[in-house]
Write a protein that holds these residues in place. Sequence first.
Motif, PDB file in Angstrom:
ATOM      1  N   SER A 190      36.569 -16.506   6.092  1.00 18.39           N
ATOM      2  CA  SER A 190      36.307 -16.507   7.509  1.00 18.39           C
ATOM      3  C   SER A 190      36.206 -15.130   8.064  1.00 18.39           C
ATOM      4  CB  SER A 190      37.221 -17.574   8.227  1.00 18.39           C
ATOM      5  OG  SER A 190      36.969 -19.014   7.539  1.00 18.39           O
ATOM      6  N   ASP A 201      29.926 -20.978   8.089  1.00 16.52           N
ATOM      7  CA  ASP A 201      31.241 -20.960   7.436  1.00 16.52           C
ATOM      8  C   ASP A 201      31.772 -22.472   7.433  1.00 16.52           C
ATOM      9  OD1 ASP A 201      33.852 -20.815   6.796  1.00 16.52           O
ATOM     10  OD2 ASP A 201      34.474 -19.265   8.358  1.00 16.52           O
ATOM     11  N   GLU A 202      31.710 -22.737   6.068  1.00 16.07           N
ATOM     12  CA  GLU A 202      31.843 -24.331   5.877  1.00 16.07           C
ATOM     13  C   GLU A 202      30.975 -25.232   6.702  1.00 16.07           C
ATOM     14  OE1 GLU A 202      35.881 -25.331   4.875  1.00 16.07           O
ATOM     15  OE2 GLU A 202      36.431 -23.329   5.093  1.00 16.07           O
TER      16      GLU A 202
HETATM   17 MG   LIG Z   1      38.027 -20.067   6.660  1.00 18.84          MG
END
Ligand SMILES: [Mg+2]
Lengths: 239, 336
Positions: free
Chosen positions: A57, A177-178
Amino acid sequence: MEQTQQGFQVSAVKPIIEFRGVSKTYQTGTHALEDVNIKINSGEFVFVVGSSGAGKSTFMKLIMREEKANTGKIVVNGFDLTKMKRKSVPMLRRTMGIVFQDFRLIPNMNVFDNVAFAMHVVGADSRNIRREVSKALSLVGLGHKARSMPNQLSGGEQQRVGLARALVNSPDLIIADEPTGNVDPNMSYEIVSLLTEINKRGTTVLMVTHDHNLVRDFHHRVIMLDGGKIVADNAGGDL
Amino acid sequence: MKLSSVKYLVGEGFKNTWTNRLMTIASVGVLVACMVIIGLAVMISENVNMAMGNLEKQNVVMAYMEDYSWALYGDGANQKKGDSTEKADKNGIRPSDYTIHNEAEAKALCDQIAKIDNVASVTFVSSKEGLESATKSMLESQKEYFTFLEEKDQNPLPCAAKIAMADMELFDETIKKIEQLEGIDSIQSNSGLAQTLAAIKNGITVAGIWIIAILMIISLVIVSNTIRVTMYTRKLEIGIMKAVGATDTFVRLPFVVEGMVIGIISALISEGLLYCCYRIATETIIKTFGGVIAFSEMAWVLLLLFMGIGILSGVIGSVIIISKYLRKEGSEFAAI
Ligand SMILES: [Mg+2]
Ligand SMILES: Nc1ncnc2c1ncn2[C@@H]1O[C@H](COP(=O)(O)OP(=O)(O)OP(=O)(O)O)[C@@H](O)[C@H]1O
């Protein structure tokens, strides 16, 4: 920004993201990234993987200029982030589309308005907004749900709205991010397929994931982080 | 910045105000209270100042002249008033010892007084008029004596100038300037009253400025607090705006609009409330004292003042709050 959707136009020569000796230490003293060197070329699709706390991240936040690096040089889309003034940050962000793990749809706006919001706030005019929002929604297969409210959609559908919102301003780069972190496995495949589709049109895609199946089944470049360092990168080959 | 996006963001601001209506009503309530107090302070001080002005006008200064006719009182009875032929009287006083010998000279001196700064008006008072007004309040027997003198051309009063001043604060200075003129013998005034009046006026002005300053700060705090609440309820939108590359100006605009709307609504309500209050209050006051400033004379000033306070506190309050938030580095897309 120009239409760089035709992938062959920019080809894989020019890096869209470049890190040189980048380190990031948070104020708490955590060394989240240490001496990261990487080049991502325009038109690539990159998975960023690694265990929890590896710095994935942080890596994404540095690209979005949500955080600043302590040392090293970062260039994204031609912007030198290490020298960039706060005032120019919005211009950098307009070249990228950001997809959030938790969708971040505005609950009291319908699907159409949620996507249109991203255009309104960067000063687009209403005629363009109507056209582009419809285009983006049909691209993610939600043209028929334009009038639905977010809470009337499944998680996968909500994330597709999020994707439409990230796409609507025709960015050169998608940062996710994810994005599949909060949706079931089937929907995950659908979302990554969509991202792959978008990537084929020339948009660079950078996606963090914990899902090994996705990494295995979609043959894209994989960057692996561990303890703030890049420990593997299959650029041009297999991991 | 494109007009269409400004329209959109202004619309968002109005929507915020409505979505947040409970907070909006609360802050409008407090702002109205502040504005009404400010308005009352302004109206009271205006009225008091007017009343003071009236008092000041009555508080005139009498400047008595070195009038030759005065020297004639008693012994120089053989000499005609205003006769400037040089001839010393019994006491050795010559006409040339005096500056003023006739009414024309006295009136010229009045014109000179009128030229002094801060002198609002000068009225010539001949010795005859002076005697008349002096004897007005006398008993009949005393009066007779003076009228007798007048008839014998032996009026004991010199010519005088009745002077009104524009600004009572410059009272002493002005008196000095008048005294320096050639031909002024003595000045009779009520400087104590003048000073008291000036002090009261001053006090009211200073108190008024303090009240306005304090209440303006309160207004600012109230509005920025509302904006802070709105901002927290709209963190998600702000995060998205920043993520897609909205400039700070764009992010701020809806909040500034919200602040302004609160300010303007408060200003209008305050104006209306004050109008009603003033009418009810003045109806009784007019009956007792008579003469207050009409509301219409102050309406625009008050509205301007309220709008100014409202819009300023709205804009400044929201800009301060939002800017503080926007400057935060890191996790700026965080929703909650
Ligand atoms: Mg993360
Ligand atoms: N804002 C912050 N302040 C302080 N430390 C932070 C901050 N954000 C992240 N960290 C720390 O930096 C390190 C890397 O965090 P990061 O969020 O980049 O990991 P990640 O690879 O994304 O993990 P996950 O897979 O759990 O999301 C971790 O040790 C984390 O605790």
